[in-house]
Write a protein that holds these residues in place. Structure first.
Motif, mmCIF file in Angstrom:
data_model
loop_
_atom_site.group_PDB
_atom_site.id
_atom_site.type_symbol
_atom_site.label_atom_id
_atom_site.label_comp_id
_atom_site.label_asym_id
_atom_site.label_seq_id
_atom_site.Cartn_x
_atom_site.Cartn_y
_atom_site.Cartn_z
ATOM 1 N N SER A 125 21.721 31.502 17.496
ATOM 2 C CA SER A 125 23.003 30.912 17.084
ATOM 3 C C SER A 125 23.476 31.595 15.806
ATOM 4 N N GLU A 127 24.194 30.024 13.089
ATOM 5 C CA GLU A 127 23.464 29.374 12.000
ATOM 6 C C GLU A 127 22.081 30.008 11.828
ATOM 7 N N ALA A 128 21.431 30.304 12.943
ATOM 8 C CA ALA A 128 20.105 30.934 12.873
ATOM 9 C C ALA A 128 20.193 32.334 12.266
ATOM 10 N N GLN A 130 22.446 33.314 10.088
ATOM 11 C CA GLN A 130 22.682 33.141 8.652
ATOM 12 C C GLN A 130 21.392 32.737 7.926
ATOM 13 N N THR A 131 20.607 31.876 8.547
ATOM 14 C CA THR A 131 19.331 31.467 7.941
ATOM 15 C C THR A 131 18.408 32.668 7.770
ATOM 16 N N GLN A 132 18.348 33.515 8.796
ATOM 17 C CA GLN A 132 17.489 34.710 8.705
ATOM 18 C C GLN A 132 17.966 35.667 7.618
ATOM 19 N N ASN A 134 19.745 34.814 4.962
ATOM 20 C CA ASN A 134 19.469 34.160 3.673
ATOM 21 C C ASN A 134 18.015 34.383 3.257
ATOM 22 N N ARG A 135 17.119 34.231 4.212
ATOM 23 C CA ARG A 135 15.691 34.433 3.921
ATOM 24 C C ARG A 135 15.420 35.877 3.518
ATOM 25 N N ALA A 194 19.766 32.883 -4.266
ATOM 26 C CA ALA A 194 19.937 32.121 -3.021
ATOM 27 C C ALA A 194 21.261 31.348 -3.032
ATOM 28 N N ASP A 195 21.632 30.791 -4.186
ATOM 29 C CA ASP A 195 22.905 30.070 -4.286
ATOM 30 C C ASP A 195 24.084 31.031 -4.101
ATOM 31 N N ALA A 198 24.318 31.868 -0.407
ATOM 32 C CA ALA A 198 24.847 30.713 0.341
ATOM 33 C C ALA A 198 26.357 30.604 0.150
ATOM 34 N N TRP A 201 28.862 33.134 2.161
ATOM 35 C CA TRP A 201 29.269 32.884 3.553
ATOM 36 C C TRP A 201 30.651 32.250 3.638
#
Ligand code: MN
Length: 217
Positions: A125, A127-128, A130-132, A134-135, A194-195, A198, A201
């Motif tokens: 997805s 979202e997934a 974006q999470t990857q 971000n990590r 990280a902020d 975030a 995006w």
């Protein structure tokens, strides 16, 4: 005397023309106002990032090309074949042009249907994905870039690259780049990378990312 003036004028014009048609790369203006991405990126950050850091890479690139056989080549070819300072400054000039172009105060929030299909297939997805990313951004040691890239068949991948690293060098097409150099976020977010990622995006224009994906051939 007249002949002398004509010759002087001719050589002056020739010299001027040579300078203008030389290898100098131009700084690309931001496609929006410096303050347009606030509160996610402040006007001060954008002025430093564009006018000092990015413009500095372009200036240094042009300086290095004066003594290089790669002078006159397209910047992508320089990125593919140069090493050392010439590679670093060419790639950083190119990386920042993509970075600023992919941001917008009025971003399209959804990728194109073709890109959504590829994202769902390769990451599950949006979202997934974006999470990857971000990590990857949080985990990248030191300065560098986290890229979403495509191969010519449209398969997507995330790359963590140190310093000026660019997916072109790996035969891939960069679609989206997250600049994790401290200069990209330190004024607004201090050490909170990280902020900063975030927040980024909120101003990523998926219309521009999708356009790059469509042009990948
Ligand atoms: Mn930067």
């Amino acid at each position: 005397m007249i002949l002398f003036l004509i010759l002087t004028t001719f050589f002056t014009m020739t010299t001027t023309t040579d300078t203008l048609s030389g290898a100098a790369f131009a700084v690309q203006a931001l496609p929006y106002d410096y303050g347009a991405l606030a509160p996610y990126l402040s006007e001060e950050t954008m002025r430093y990032h564009h006018d000092k850091h990015y413009a500095g890479y372009v200036s240094k690139l042009n300086e290095l090309l004066l003594d290089s056989p790669l002078s006159g080549q397209p910047i992508e070819d320089i990125i593919l074949s140069a090493d050392g300072p010439l590679y670093n400054n060419a790639a950083q000039a190119w990386n920042h042009e993509l970075f600023f172009e992919q941001l917008s105060p009025h971003p399209r929030r959804d990728p194109s249907a073709a890109l959504v299909e590829a994202i769902d297939r390769d990451f599950g997805s949006l979202e997934a994905l974006q999470t990857q990313m971000n990590r990857a951004a949080a985990g990248l040691f030191g300065s560098g870039w986290v890229w979403l890239a495509s191969d010519r068949d449209g398969h997507l991948s995330i790359l963590s690259e140190s310093n000026a690293g660019n997916p072109i060098r790996r035969g891939l097409i960069p679609l989206l780049g997250i600049d994790v150099w401290e200069h990209a976020y330190y004024i607004d977010y201090r050490n909170r990378r990280a902020d900063a990622v975030a927040a980024l995006w909120n101003v990523i224009d998926w219309g521009e990312v999708s356009r790059r994906y469509a042009l990948r051939q």
